[in-house]
Design a protein around this motif. Sequence first.
Motif, PDB file in Angstrom:
ATOM      1  N   LEU A   3      41.283  49.449  35.647  1.00  0.00           N
ATOM      2  CA  LEU A   3      42.055  49.368  34.576  1.00  0.00           C
ATOM      3  C   LEU A   3      42.886  50.291  33.764  1.00  0.00           C
ATOM      4  CD1 LEU A   3      39.554  46.362  33.183  1.00  0.00           C
ATOM      5  CD2 LEU A   3      41.530  46.003  34.481  1.00  0.00           C
ATOM      6  N   PHE A  50      43.636  45.192  25.476  1.00  0.00           N
ATOM      7  CA  PHE A  50      42.357  44.725  25.680  1.00  0.00           C
ATOM      8  C   PHE A  50      41.602  44.920  24.603  1.00  0.00           C
ATOM      9  CE2 PHE A  50      44.040  45.013  29.986  1.00  0.00           C
ATOM     10  CZ  PHE A  50      43.321  44.236  30.960  1.00  0.00           C
ATOM     11  N   LEU A 102      40.812  38.648  35.942  1.00  0.00           N
ATOM     12  CA  LEU A 102      42.114  39.350  35.938  1.00  0.00           C
ATOM     13  C   LEU A 102      43.108  38.795  36.514  1.00  0.00           C
ATOM     14  CD1 LEU A 102      40.318  42.795  36.772  1.00  0.00           C
ATOM     15  CD2 LEU A 102      40.808  41.782  34.526  1.00  0.00           C
TER      16      LEU A 102
END
Length: 111
Positions: A26, A44, A72
């Motif tokens: 990520l 996030f 995801l």
Amino acid sequence: MTFSLLSLVVDAGDPESESSFWHRLLGGTVTRTATHHFLRIDGFPVIVIQHAPGHVPPQWPGGVSQQLHVDLATDDMAGADERVLAAGGTRLSQAGVYASPAGHPFCVRPA
């Protein structure tokens, strides 16, 4: 009164491998303490990898419940599969279900 999500906390016997996995997948930055690794990614909540001595990974499907999982989204399922595996994840099924190094299942779905 309102609530906002501050962080998602993930238990791991080896915080370094778990935080490295999520970081490779990520991006973002990792801040380490003796017991926690904090992964900060724009957009996030903070993902906190918490050292959990004796951690037993979930056995999913067909065993101990998955406890919690992350979904995801991607616009490139084949590329996402390669990236997850290269980052150290394990494919659990052809339907986009994977596990992190600590055994936490997560799904990759088309965006």
